[in-house]
Design a protein around this motif. Structure first.
Motif, PDB file in Angstrom:
ATOM      1  N   CYS B  86    -115.138  -9.008  -7.159  1.00 10.06           N
ATOM      2  CA  CYS B  86    -114.691  -7.743  -6.572  1.00 10.06           C
ATOM      3  C   CYS B  86    -113.197  -7.518  -6.783  1.00 10.06           C
ATOM      4  O   CYS B  86    -112.753  -6.405  -7.015  1.00 10.06           O
ATOM      5  N   HIS B  87    -112.435  -8.600  -6.646  1.00 11.40           N
ATOM      6  CA  HIS B  87    -110.979  -8.469  -6.731  1.00 11.40           C
ATOM      7  C   HIS B  87    -110.550  -8.383  -8.189  1.00 11.40           C
ATOM      8  O   HIS B  87    -109.966  -9.305  -8.755  1.00 11.40           O
ATOM      9  N   ASP B  88    -110.868  -7.233  -8.782  1.00 11.08           N
ATOM     10  CA  ASP B  88    -110.609  -7.040 -10.212  1.00 11.08           C
ATOM     11  C   ASP B  88    -109.618  -5.910 -10.455  1.00 11.08           C
ATOM     12  O   ASP B  88    -109.369  -5.510 -11.579  1.00 11.08           O
ATOM     13  N   GLY B  89    -109.075  -5.363  -9.363  1.00  6.81           N
ATOM     14  CA  GLY B  89    -108.132  -4.260  -9.522  1.00  6.81           C
ATOM     15  C   GLY B  89    -108.793  -2.909  -9.419  1.00  6.81           C
ATOM     16  O   GLY B  89    -108.113  -1.897  -9.321  1.00  6.81           O
ATOM     17  N   GLU B  90    -110.130  -2.894  -9.417  1.00 10.92           N
ATOM     18  CA  GLU B  90    -110.821  -1.604  -9.278  1.00 10.92           C
ATOM     19  C   GLU B  90    -111.554  -1.539  -7.940  1.00 10.92           C
ATOM     20  O   GLU B  90    -111.279  -0.677  -7.101  1.00 10.92           O
ATOM     21  N   MET B  91    -112.469  -2.508  -7.758  1.00  9.02           N
ATOM     22  CA  MET B  91    -113.209  -2.517  -6.500  1.00  9.02           C
ATOM     23  C   MET B  91    -112.284  -2.921  -5.337  1.00  9.02           C
ATOM     24  O   MET B  91    -112.322  -2.328  -4.271  1.00  9.02           O
ATOM     25  N   ALA B  92    -111.495  -3.948  -5.609  1.00  7.59           N
ATOM     26  CA  ALA B  92    -110.497  -4.395  -4.619  1.00  7.59           C
ATOM     27  C   ALA B  92    -109.269  -4.821  -5.397  1.00  7.59           C
ATOM     28  O   ALA B  92    -109.330  -4.933  -6.625  1.00  7.59           O
ATOM     29  N   PHE B  93    -108.169  -5.062  -4.678  1.00  3.73           N
ATOM     30  CA  PHE B  93    -106.935  -5.407  -5.391  1.00  3.73           C
ATOM     31  C   PHE B  93    -107.148  -6.613  -6.292  1.00  3.73           C
ATOM     32  O   PHE B  93    -107.938  -7.497  -5.980  1.00  3.73           O
ATOM     33  N   ALA B  94    -106.481  -6.614  -7.442  1.00  4.39           N
ATOM     34  CA  ALA B  94    -106.691  -7.674  -8.434  1.00  4.39           C
ATOM     35  C   ALA B  94    -106.245  -9.020  -7.889  1.00  4.39           C
ATOM     36  O   ALA B  94    -105.282  -9.106  -7.120  1.00  4.39           O
ATOM     37  N   SER B  95    -106.947 -10.063  -8.314  1.00  6.15           N
ATOM     38  CA  SER B  95    -106.634 -11.398  -7.805  1.00  6.15           C
ATOM     39  C   SER B  95    -105.284 -11.907  -8.302  1.00  6.15           C
ATOM     40  O   SER B  95    -104.778 -12.896  -7.808  1.00  6.15           O
ATOM     41  N   SER B  96    -104.712 -11.201  -9.287  1.00  7.57           N
ATOM     42  CA  SER B  96    -103.398 -11.633  -9.769  1.00  7.57           C
ATOM     43  C   SER B  96    -102.255 -10.937  -9.011  1.00  7.57           C
ATOM     44  O   SER B  96    -101.091 -11.081  -9.384  1.00  7.57           O
ATOM     45  N   THR B  97    -102.601 -10.194  -7.974  1.00  6.24           N
ATOM     46  CA  THR B  97    -101.552  -9.522  -7.191  1.00  6.24           C
ATOM     47  C   THR B  97    -101.644  -9.936  -5.724  1.00  6.24           C
ATOM     48  O   THR B  97    -102.635 -10.536  -5.307  1.00  6.24           O
ATOM     49  N   ARG B  98    -100.632  -9.613  -4.975  1.00  2.88           N
ATOM     50  CA  ARG B  98    -100.607  -9.814  -3.519  1.00  2.88           C
ATOM     51  C   ARG B  98    -101.005 -11.240  -3.121  1.00  2.88           C
ATOM     52  O   ARG B  98    -101.844 -11.450  -2.241  1.00  2.88           O
ATOM     53  N   CYS B  99    -100.379 -12.213  -3.788  1.00  4.01           N
ATOM     54  CA  CYS B  99    -100.772 -13.620  -3.614  1.00  4.01           C
ATOM     55  C   CYS B  99    -100.938 -14.021  -2.145  1.00  4.01           C
ATOM     56  O   CYS B  99    -101.930 -14.623  -1.750  1.00  4.01           O
ATOM     57  N   ALA B 100     -99.910 -13.658  -1.352  1.00  2.29           N
ATOM     58  CA  ALA B 100     -99.882 -14.191   0.011  1.00  2.29           C
ATOM     59  C   ALA B 100    -100.790 -13.435   0.965  1.00  2.29           C
ATOM     60  O   ALA B 100    -100.803 -13.720   2.158  1.00  2.29           O
ATOM     61  N   SER B 101    -101.579 -12.457   0.439  1.00  2.00           N
ATOM     62  CA  SER B 101    -102.529 -11.830   1.352  1.00  2.00           C
ATOM     63  C   SER B 101    -103.745 -12.725   1.553  1.00  2.00           C
ATOM     64  O   SER B 101    -104.416 -12.630   2.573  1.00  2.00           O
ATOM     65  N   CYS B 102    -104.067 -13.590   0.568  1.00  2.00           N
ATOM     66  CA  CYS B 102    -105.135 -14.576   0.770  1.00  2.00           C
ATOM     67  C   CYS B 102    -104.560 -15.969   1.000  1.00  2.00           C
ATOM     68  O   CYS B 102    -105.079 -16.733   1.803  1.00  2.00           O
ATOM     69  N   HIS B 103    -103.493 -16.272   0.253  1.00  2.00           N
ATOM     70  CA  HIS B 103    -102.879 -17.592   0.415  1.00  2.00           C
ATOM     71  C   HIS B 103    -102.070 -17.608   1.700  1.00  2.00           C
ATOM     72  O   HIS B 103    -100.972 -17.068   1.766  1.00  2.00           O
ATOM     73  N   GLU B 104    -102.633 -18.252   2.735  1.00  2.00           N
ATOM     74  CA  GLU B 104    -101.900 -18.390   3.987  1.00  2.00           C
ATOM     75  C   GLU B 104    -100.904 -19.540   3.887  1.00  2.00           C
ATOM     76  O   GLU B 104    -100.021 -19.686   4.737  1.00  2.00           O
ATOM     77  N   GLY B 105    -101.099 -20.356   2.826  1.00  3.67           N
ATOM     78  CA  GLY B 105    -100.169 -21.451   2.613  1.00  3.67           C
ATOM     79  C   GLY B 105    -100.441 -22.644   3.504  1.00  3.67           C
ATOM     80  O   GLY B 105    -101.240 -22.576   4.438  1.00  3.67           O
ATOM     81  N   ALA B 106     -99.736 -23.735   3.201  1.00  5.30           N
ATOM     82  CA  ALA B 106     -99.877 -24.935   4.021  1.00  5.30           C
ATOM     83  C   ALA B 106     -99.450 -24.643   5.455  1.00  5.30           C
ATOM     84  O   ALA B 106    -100.021 -25.164   6.409  1.00  5.30           O
ATOM     85  N   ILE B 107     -98.449 -23.754   5.594  1.00  7.03           N
ATOM     86  CA  ILE B 107     -97.962 -23.401   6.936  1.00  7.03           C
ATOM     87  C   ILE B 107     -99.069 -22.713   7.722  1.00  7.03           C
ATOM     88  O   ILE B 107     -99.381 -23.082   8.854  1.00  7.03           O
ATOM     89  N   GLY B 108     -99.697 -21.711   7.102  1.00  2.00           N
ATOM     90  CA  GLY B 108    -100.768 -20.987   7.779  1.00  2.00           C
ATOM     91  C   GLY B 108    -101.971 -21.884   8.049  1.00  2.00           C
ATOM     92  O   GLY B 108    -102.610 -21.782   9.098  1.00  2.00           O
ATOM     93  N   PHE B 109    -102.269 -22.764   7.094  1.00  3.58           N
ATOM     94  CA  PHE B 109    -103.393 -23.686   7.223  1.00  3.58           C
ATOM     95  C   PHE B 109    -103.190 -24.605   8.432  1.00  3.58           C
ATOM     96  O   PHE B 109    -104.079 -24.756   9.264  1.00  3.58           O
ATOM     97  N   ARG B 110    -101.995 -25.179   8.501  1.00  4.11           N
ATOM     98  CA  ARG B 110    -101.695 -26.097   9.614  1.00  4.11           C
ATOM     99  C   ARG B 110    -101.734 -25.356  10.947  1.00  4.11           C
ATOM    100  O   ARG B 110    -102.235 -25.864  11.942  1.00  4.11           O
ATOM    101  N   ARG B 111    -101.219 -24.121  10.932  1.00  5.19           N
ATOM    102  CA  ARG B 111    -101.199 -23.354  12.173  1.00  5.19           C
ATOM    103  C   ARG B 111    -102.626 -23.040  12.624  1.00  5.19           C
ATOM    104  O   ARG B 111    -102.973 -23.194  13.781  1.00  5.19           O
TER     105      ARG B 111
END
Lengths: 250, 122, 404
Positions: B86-111
């Motif tokens: 889905c995240h192909d830039g048409e159906m939903a934002f492309a997976s190569s953009t907005r990295c930190a909208s899915c990547h919560e990071g180690a900080i977010g994971f620990r929290r």
């Protein structure tokens, strides 16, 4: 006497009394000020290079070291996987309670595309390094060749004034070494052994940390910092330390 | 009658978290990199997707089972597999953009998992 | 200097018996005070040794972000007081003001004692003191305020010890020469101490030229109060009446203290107002932390009430004659001055360096509270001052000075 003062004051009142040169100067100053405030901590490329290094026309002095090690961070690629922190810890034998490099998290609740941004930080190897200035025994110093801010462990008395002076929270006291410890761009562990990259730059899976010699015009660091269409900034420019770690997006 | 209504509302409130759980809750991946958040709430409730939009073709029902796959990475996503379907830039934002909208990071994971900085539980 | 000339012609045994005699002349209260301050000093020394050997991180509450805690505050308190005492004593015996003559020798002695207390406390703060002794000498960094401060205070300490020796053997010319150079060294040292904080570009709370001026004025204020405080205590210890000369001297010190309190008050008010009006980044939050935040008690209670307002009112009410009021005023000032140093050192650090980046963990003020070990060492510094003061009163026979 007092009458004279009042007279002078009256003469100086109002813009009409200013010469056109003065007026132009004043307006310029106003523009500069507005520019700085409007941009906040964001600075255009020209102002970064000017602010961070030297006055234009002193090009040779702009990057006084050879090689002049530098790093540019592509903020929006950072996903806080912390492989850089792990690689640094393994390479440089960092204890659990300390770090040489870290990832900061900025929460932006009203962000449209994403609500979080990560910000890798490490020693900025400042040209005007406050830590090196305040150290009473010159235990921390700028390497005269490559500008890396180094530690001479045996001279550190542990007064911690460098930790106080650093505007970037880049230093900690290493209890095992009995000395303050900090990033040295992996000079002893990698660069001096012929490696091109720091451990953190090599470990980054997303290409956030671009490391190189900014005095070399072919280097990627140089080309990105000098790319006019790119917004480049440094952290805490107001501290006047002329840092060598740059930030950008995209 | 009033009591019955109140009871129904209370029952409904009590069941709400259960329903939320039924939609899968939050999944915190830690491979291949730590700290990727998949929120069922935002995909099911906000985006209006059904279970069978993703299960079992793109993802098995078992949470985090997919992260054991060798090709569960950004390259696969850009080729239209997994999230990239889905995240192909048409159906939903492309997976190569907005990295930190899915990547919560180690900080977010620990929290999210209540871990402290060294990864131990508080 | 009858006492001095006599001593120099005595044999060792006679000196010993004279000293024992003087020490035995104290009352019960004196011995209790000596014992108490001695124990305080010893416990502090043990705590310091324990921390240095075992590692500061195991017993101190300082952190990576707040590396300087109560010990640095204590150090600053002691050395600023030392500079103040040196300044006040100089008015008497270097610049020849008759008013301050009677206290000159005691003030020099106390300046030495408080400086030593400062060094004692900072030795516990320096993590590797052995390296300091070596590399301060063989690898000096002349751009470092800390190096200048340490070196100049070290120099001042040596010079003041010489000055004191010359004073007790009655040789006034070399004493004045030493005293004058020591005074210059102390003034240079205290301004460098202020420079340690004031030159830090990245710390807006401290940065700027006002700190050195503030420190000098503050030193005078505390020095005058310390003079009054210890003078009155000394009279009680020695069981001596207040001579008219001594009363004139106390009244003079009181005037200096009142003037300096007003200057510091003026300074504090304007600093607060300018911060509230301009809201400069990195400074505003610090001042607010003192006005209404976690440091409000320490600021309003310690700094404003104990160090400034209460002493000001008491000094004014005492009219320079009410000894009890002046003792309370000066005692309050000394305690309040400690809070003043504490606020200055700690509040400057609780503001995170990344506060303007709005990053998690650094958006709000950081926290610090001294550990028991740190507090014990600081109290040890006070114990050292008290112990040496009490011993000094007896050994040097009440620092009696003849009119020359």
């Amino acid at each position: 006497m007092i009458r004279n003062l009042i007279k002078n004051k009256q003469q100086n009142e109002g813009v009409e009394a200013l010469s056109s040169d003065e007026r132009r100067h004043f307006l310029k100053m106003g523009l500069k000020l507005t520019g700085v405030f409007a941009g906040g901590s964001l600075l255009s490329l020209a102002s970064v290079v000017e602010k961070v290094y030297a006055t234009p026309g002193q090009f040779n002095d702009k990057y006084p070291y050879k090689p002049h090690y530098s790093m540019i961070m592509h903020l929006d690629y950072c996903v806080d996987c912390e492989r850089c922190i792990e690689a640094c810890a393994v390479t440089n034998d960092i204890p659990k309670y300390g770090f040489r490099t870290n990832i900061l998290e900025r929460q932006i609740p009203d962000g449209i595309d994403q609500q979080v941004e990560f910000m890798p930080v490490l020693c900025n190897h400042c040209n005007v390094a406050q830590c090196a200035r305040v150290c009473p025994t010159a235990a921390t110093y700028k390497n005269e060749q490559n500008g890396i801010v180094m530690m001479d462990v045996k001279k550190c008395i542990g007064c911690l004034s460098c930790q106080l002076a650093c505007p970037y929270n880049a230093r900690y006291f290493n209890e095992e070494k009995w000395a303050v410890d900090k990033c040295n761009f992996c000079f002893d562990t990698r660069l001096s052994k012929g490696e091109d990259l720091t451990a953190c730059a090599e470990a980054c899976p997303a290409g956030v940390r671009i490391f190189g010699d900014i005095s070399d015009q072919r280097s990627r660091v140089y080309r990105e910092v000098h790319q006019v269409s790119r917004t480049v900034w440094v952290l805490r420019p107001e501290a006047g330390t002329k840092p060598n770690v740059f930030y950008t997006r995209g | 009658m009033k009591k019955l209504l109140l009871g129904t509302i209370l029952l409904g409130l009590a069941l709400m978290p259960a329903f939320a759980d039924d939609s899968g809750g939050d999944i915190h991946y830690d491979k291949p990199v730590i700290g990727v958040l998949f929120s069922h709430a935002s995909h099911v409730e906000e985006a209006g997707l059904d279970c069978d939009n993703c299960h079992d073709d793109l993802f098995p029902m078992e949470a985090r089972a997919v992260q054991e796959e060798q090709d569960f990475n950004m390259l696969a996503l850009s080729e239209g597999r997994y999230c990239g379907a889905c995240h192909d830039g048409e159906m939903a934002f492309a997976s190569s953009t907005r990295c930190a909208s899915c990547h919560e990071g180690a900080i977010g994971f620990r929290r999210a998992l209540g871990l402290n900085d060294s990864g131990d539980r508080h | 200097m009858a006492n001095g000339t006599v001593t120099s012609s005595l044999t060792l045994g006679e000196i010993e018996s004279a000293l024992v005699g003087r020490l035995r002349s104290g009352g019960n209260g004196y011995y209790v005070a000596v014992l108490f301050s001695g124990v305080l000093m010893l416990v502090g020394a043990i705590a310091a040794l324990y921390a240095t050997v075992g590692g500061h991180h195991t017993v101190y509450n300082v952190t990576r972000e707040i590396p300087w805690g109560v010990l640095i505050s204590g150090y600053i308190f002691f050395v600023v007081t030392a500079t103040g005492l040196c300044l006040v004593s100089s008015i008497g015996h270097i610049f020849g003001s008759k008013t301050f003559m009677p206290i000159a020798q005691r003030a020099v002695f106390l300046s030495i004692v408080t400086l030593m207390s400062g060094f004692f406390v900072i030795l516990a703060e320096i993590k590797v003191p052995i390296r300091m002794l070596i590399y301060n000498i063989i690898s000096p960094n002349f751009t470092s305020s800390i190096w200048w401060m340490g070196t100049l205070y070290g120099l001042a300490l040596c010079l003041m010890i010489f000055e004191f020796i010359f004073l007790i053997i009655g040789r006034h010319r070399p004493a004045i020469a030493c005293g004058f150079v020591a005074l210059l060294a102390e003034i240079a040292a205290i301004s460098n101490l202020a420079g340690v904080f004031g030159l830090l570009n990245g710390r807006e709370f401290w940065h700027g030229p006002y700190l050195p001026i503030f420190f000098i004025a503050s030193a005078m204020m505390v020095g005058a109060s310390a003079t009054i405080f210890f003078q009155i205590l000394a009279q009680k210890v020695n069981g001596e009446p207040f001579t008219p000369m001594m009363r004139t001297c106390l009244a003079g010190a009181r005037k200096v203290a009142i003037l300096m309190i007003c200057i510091i008050l003026f300074f504090t008010i304007w600093r607060t107002v300018s911060t509230l009006v301009g809201m400069p980044n990195g400074q505003y939050v610090g001042v607010m932390a003192m006005l209404t935040g976690p440091y409000a008690l320490s600021f309003w209670g310690g700094e404003i009430l104990m160090a400034l307002l209460a002493p000001l009112v008491l000094y004014l009410l005492s009219r320079g004659t009410n000894i009890r009021m002046m003792l309370i005023a000066s005692g309050l000032m000394l305690i309040g001055a400690f809070f003043m140093r504490y606020n200055m050192v700690i509040v400057g650090q609780i503001i995170p360096v990344y506060i303007d980046l709005h990053v998690t963990g650094f958006t709000e003020l950081l926290e610090y509270f001294p550990s028991a070990n740190e507090i014990i060492i600081t109290l040890g510094g006070f114990g050292l001052t008290g112990f040496l003061f009490l011993l000094g009163e007896k050994i040097f026979n009440g620092h009696k000075v003849e009119d020359h």
